[in-house]
Design an enzyme around this catalytic site. Structure first.
Site, short mmCIF file in Angstrom:
data_model
loop_
_atom_site.label_atom_id
_atom_site.label_comp_id
_atom_site.label_asym_id
_atom_site.label_seq_id
_atom_site.Cartn_x
_atom_site.Cartn_y
_atom_site.Cartn_z
N ASP A 2 25.36 -3.92 5.10
CA ASP A 2 25.72 -3.75 3.70
C ASP A 2 26.98 -2.92 3.51
OD1 ASP A 2 22.94 -1.49 3.04
OD2 ASP A 2 24.59 -1.42 4.45
N ASN A 50 18.66 -12.67 -1.03
CA ASN A 50 20.07 -12.99 -1.28
C ASN A 50 20.28 -14.37 -1.91
OD1 ASN A 50 21.44 -11.26 1.65
ND2 ASN A 50 21.09 -10.52 -0.43
#
Ligand code: FPP
Length: 242
Positions: A2, A50
């Protein structure tokens, strides 16, 4: 992996550029891991959640994955790396699944390093899947509920067919939220970094490995009774020790 979005925002660039730089970091870190003798590297490339991102971002990530699988094929094979995956890969579009399955098959006999891509992965989804498999065996009379322990649960996780003995170490992470290998990572050593993934380079990997090398592993035991037989993969179940 991330920090792609934050990296892009800090540069005043679209999120997609952050993901592209993130894909460059994947190349760098895979190469460095192989050179440094890392046995297995698992990268959380796309979570089950996601899929709910804006369609253009999902499409862009799928494109990056496809490009990576095609462009890195030669290097992965030349470097004796075995590609494996965890997660609901059947949800991936065919244009990603096909080069992925091709490389998984072509690299199946490679031994120098395992590169595991977590794709459409969710820790809770994997636990749910394992519980369903176990429940089916109990319902069929093939498994005694009393015999279910940590090892039985781990053996039914998607990761059990591909990853080396647990726990996976070190576990690099920047953000405070986590749904990554929740069962497998029990007693893993965690490493938190402020570095955003697009900036993560060989030196950051080295720093994480160096930090890990200085850790004292106890697996929930005390220094005195931590020995080889107490390690989870050796038969002891430190989870019972608290
Ligand atoms: C999370 O960052 C990252 C992702 C959802 C995608 C990671 C994908 C890549 C690095 C590239 C493709 C993968 C491979 C293996 C080539 P974020 O968007 O949540 O960023 P933020 O934490 O700053 O919001």
């Amino acid at each position: 992996m991330d920090g792609n979005g934050r990296w892009a925002r800090l540069q005043g660039l679209p999120r997609e550029v952050g993901h592209e730089r993130g894909a460059d970091s994947v190349r760098t870190v895979v190469r460095a891991s192989r050179e440094l003798g890392v046995e297995a590297l698992t990268l959380f490339a796309f979570s089950a959640q996601n899929w709910d991102r804006p369609p253009h971002e999902v499409y862009h990530l799928m494109e990056l994955l496809r490009r990576y699988l095609i462009e890195e094929r030669g290097e992965i094979l030349d470097n004796d790396i075995r590609l494996v995956t965890v997660g609901e890969t059947h949800r991936l579009p065919a244009y990603v699944r096909e080069p992925m399955l091709d490389l998984v098959a072509a690299s199946a006999d490679n031994r120098a390093m395992v590169l595991c891509l977590a794709l459409s992965y969710g820790g809770r989804e994997m636990i749910t899947d394992a519980v369903r498999k176990i429940a089916r065996q109990v319902a069929a009379g093939a498994l005694d509920p009393e015999s279910i322990d940590g090892k039985v649960i781990e053996a039914h996780l998607d990761s059990s067919r591909i990853l080396p003995p647990r726990p996976p170490d070190p576990h690099q992470r920047r953000a405070p939220d986590l749904d990554f290998l929740p069962v497998e990572a029990a007693y893993a050593e965690l490493f938190f970094t402020e570095t955003l993934w697009p900036d993560f380079a060989r030196e950051h990997l080295l720093a994480a490995l160096d930090d890990f090398a200085r850790r004292e592993r106890r697996f929930g035991l005390t220094l005195n009774n931590t020995d080889e037989t107490a390690r989870p993969e050796q038969g002891g179940d430190p989870a019972e020790e608290g």
